[in-house]
Design an enzyme around this catalytic site. Structure first.
Site, mmCIF file in Angstrom:
data_model
loop_
_atom_site.group_PDB
_atom_site.id
_atom_site.type_symbol
_atom_site.label_atom_id
_atom_site.label_comp_id
_atom_site.label_asym_id
_atom_site.label_seq_id
_atom_site.Cartn_x
_atom_site.Cartn_y
_atom_site.Cartn_z
ATOM 1 N N ASP A 1 -26.700 65.235 21.823
ATOM 2 C CA ASP A 1 -27.998 65.875 22.075
ATOM 3 C C ASP A 1 -28.993 64.897 22.690
ATOM 4 O O ASP A 1 -28.626 63.813 23.121
ATOM 5 C CB ASP A 1 -28.522 66.593 20.832
ATOM 6 N N GLY B 1 -27.941 60.685 16.701
ATOM 7 C CA GLY B 1 -28.859 59.550 16.750
ATOM 8 C C GLY B 1 -29.030 59.002 15.340
ATOM 9 O O GLY B 1 -28.957 59.751 14.369
ATOM 10 N N GLY B 2 -29.225 57.697 15.208
ATOM 11 C CA GLY B 2 -29.451 57.091 13.889
ATOM 12 C C GLY B 2 -28.240 57.232 13.001
ATOM 13 O O GLY B 2 -27.108 56.980 13.410
ATOM 14 N N MET C 1 -40.033 62.459 12.303
ATOM 15 C CA MET C 1 -40.459 63.736 12.905
ATOM 16 C C MET C 1 -41.902 64.084 12.545
ATOM 17 O O MET C 1 -42.226 65.248 12.278
ATOM 18 C CB MET C 1 -39.532 64.877 12.440
ATOM 19 N N THR D 1 -30.205 53.769 10.800
ATOM 20 C CA THR D 1 -31.186 54.857 10.840
ATOM 21 C C THR D 1 -32.480 54.384 11.516
ATOM 22 O O THR D 1 -32.767 53.186 11.549
ATOM 23 C CB THR D 1 -31.445 55.393 9.415
ATOM 24 N N GLY E 1 -38.270 53.443 19.489
ATOM 25 C CA GLY E 1 -37.913 52.175 18.834
ATOM 26 C C GLY E 1 -36.549 51.657 19.245
ATOM 27 O O GLY E 1 -35.620 52.437 19.458
ATOM 28 N N LYS F 1 -31.670 70.631 23.152
ATOM 29 C CA LYS F 1 -32.518 71.700 23.680
ATOM 30 C C LYS F 1 -32.235 71.870 25.157
ATOM 31 O O LYS F 1 -32.138 70.899 25.897
ATOM 32 C CB LYS F 1 -33.985 71.334 23.470
#
Ligand SMILES: C[S@@+](CC[C@H](N)C(=O)[O-])C[C@H]1O[C@@H](n2cnc3c(N)ncnc32)[C@H](O)[C@@H]1O
Length: 463
Positions: free
Chosen positions: A252, A305-306, A387, A335, A416, A274
């Site tokens: 994603d 991710g993470g 988030m 993470t 980051g 998305k």
């Protein structure tokens, strides 16, 4: 790419080398090891060339170079200390349209010679296109120490089974998998420790099993892999290994090209983030896709991710897999809290500042923040909010309303660990305005607590 890397079959083919010193001898050594029919043009042979002459057969011509010497040659090398002689060779070679290489003179080279890690038949060629010989040397040294000396033997062993395996396992995916099991498993271990009989016997057993199994339904597997917050250097070895085995990858928005490019080149790529119409593929659609692809016998890589188990819905995805009896592996990743904090120079715990750290999501449900303020506002604690960008103002106000000191240090980190990382710091009173002024975008992570004040001293990453 400035040069096309190719490996040329020189067995029995004529090559010409001009020169007799150490450099010339190194080139001659390579050419002779490749089985070339070599002629050396030099008034006399130096000591290195004479040593070579004891091991290999090659022609030595002491008379001056003539145009006819290049006849039938496929490559020409100028390594003489006499520059005029190299130039003459260059001109002759150009006229005869024979690729030529003049030592230490890139402008007179049709091709360059790479540094080699030789585990014949396995060979690694390294080049920086002449831009950084030092880096090339360092890389070569690393490969030399990383790759066992007997790796060539493993390649030879595998080569001796190629035809039989092609016949026994006609399906390409199954065949690749067989090779991977073989190269990662006990057969390879025996070959590398020179226990050839054991290796042969195990290989036969593996093949028999495979031949007996050939009618069985293919069974795939899912790898749920955490890729960390963005810097590809933060991937784990296991993540990388599985990324290079996958038949198909589902990824994603948070997975950048730097990471995606490390996935096996011919794996199919499916974007499940998305779409342009801003509609994300639903979680159940993704889970069903994983089940379907694995049921087709594919090795399915689900990149996250993470870390997949931290606000990553990894649990939901493997729940469906487990219900459907699909095999899976989960690979943890760095993470965002750990990655962003390190790269921003903000230790999440510190004996003088925070003895605990709490991760929460700032995602609003039905337009409301649903946070346990009492648990968040504790002395000597760092709070990391995932988030939370859209609710930054409500978050900082919520902290203050529920009793946090107005001057509590707070930071927001955008992108980051990536080249575009930006960090904005302030206090619970000032952070939201400062972030808006800086135009901070997603992905962004908020850190609240006195550890943020350490960034002034500990910041190190300058993207
Ligand atoms: C759906 S969560 C996924 C978290 C992920 N599983 C993890 O362990 O980091 C996405 C949120 O993580 C944070 N995030 C992920 N990568 C980030 C990055 N490189 N920089 C800042 N925040 C990041 C942001 O808050 C983003 O909205």
């Amino acid at each position: 790419m400035d040069h096309l890397p190719i490996f040329m079959d020189l067995r029995g083919k004529r090559t010409l080398l001009v020169g007799d010193g150490v450099m010339a001898a190194r080139k001659a050594d390579l050419l002779l090891r490749s089985g070339s029919d070599l002629t050396v043009v030099a008034p006399a042979l130096g000591s290195e060339m004479l040593t070579l002459k004891e091991q290999y057969e090659f022609k030595h011509q002491s008379r001056p170079l003539s145009e006819g010497d290049l006849q039938g040659c496929v490559l020409a090398f100028g390594s003489s200390e006499d520059e005029a002689l190299n130039e003459q060779l260059y001109e002759f070679a150009k006229r005869a349209a024979i690729p030529v290489n003049i030592s230490d003179k890139t402008e007179s080279c049709d091709f360059i010679m790479p540094a080699l890690v030789d585990r014949s038949p396995l060979t690694i060629a390294i080049s920086s296109g002449g831009s950084s010989p030092l880096l090339v040397r360092q890389l070569k040294a690393r490969f030399e120490t990383m790759i066992p000396a007997a790796y060539g033997k493993l390649a030879e062993f595998a080569g001796s089974y190629r035809d039989r395996i092609k016949l026994s396992i006609p399906d390409l995916t199954q065949r690749r998998r067989f090779w991977e099991t073989m190269v990662d498993g006990p057969v390879a271990e025996h070959v590398l420790s020179n226990q050839m009989e054991e290796a042969e016997s195990l290989m036969h057993k593996l093949l028999q099993k495979e031949e007996g199994n050939s009618e069985k339904e293919p069974v795939g597997e899912v790898y749920l892999v955490g890729t960390g917050p963005g810097d590809p250097d933060l991937l784990t070895f296991k993540a990388l290994r599985l990324m290079q085995r996958a038949d198909v990858v589902l990824y994603d928005r948070l997975i950048g090209d730097g990471i995606l490019n490390l996935v096996r080149r011919d794996a199919d790529r499916i974007y499940v983030g998305k779409r342009r119409d801003d509609h994300a593929i639903s979680q159940s659609e993704i889970s069903n896709m994983l089940v379907r692809l694995a049921s087709e016998g594919k090795r399915v890589l689900r990149l996250k991710g993470g870390d997949p188990f931290i606000f990553g819905r990894g649990g939901e995805e493997i729940e469906t897999l487990s219900e459907q009896g699909i095999a899976f592996q989960v690979v943890p990743g760095v993470t965002a809290a750990a990655g962003c904090a390190s790269y921003a120079g903000i230790p999440l715990t510190h004996r003088d500042h925070a003895q605990s750290c709490i991760f929460v999501t700032g995602h609003q449900k039905d337009g409301r923040l649903n946070l346990n303020w009492e648990a968040l506002i504790q002395p000597h604690q760092t709070v990391v909010i995932y988030m939370g960008l859209m609710s930054l103002q409500s978050i900082t106000e919520g902290f203050i309303e529920h009793g946090a000191a107005v001057d509590t240090p707070a930071a927001i980190i955008e992108n980051g660990t990536k080249a575009g990382q930006r960090v904005v710091t302030g206090s619970l009173t000032t952070l939201a305005d400062a972030a808006a002024r800086a135009g901070i975008q997603s992905p962004a992570l908020i850190i609240v607590g006195s550890v943020v004040s350490l960034r002034e001293k500990l910041s190190w990453f300058a993207p």
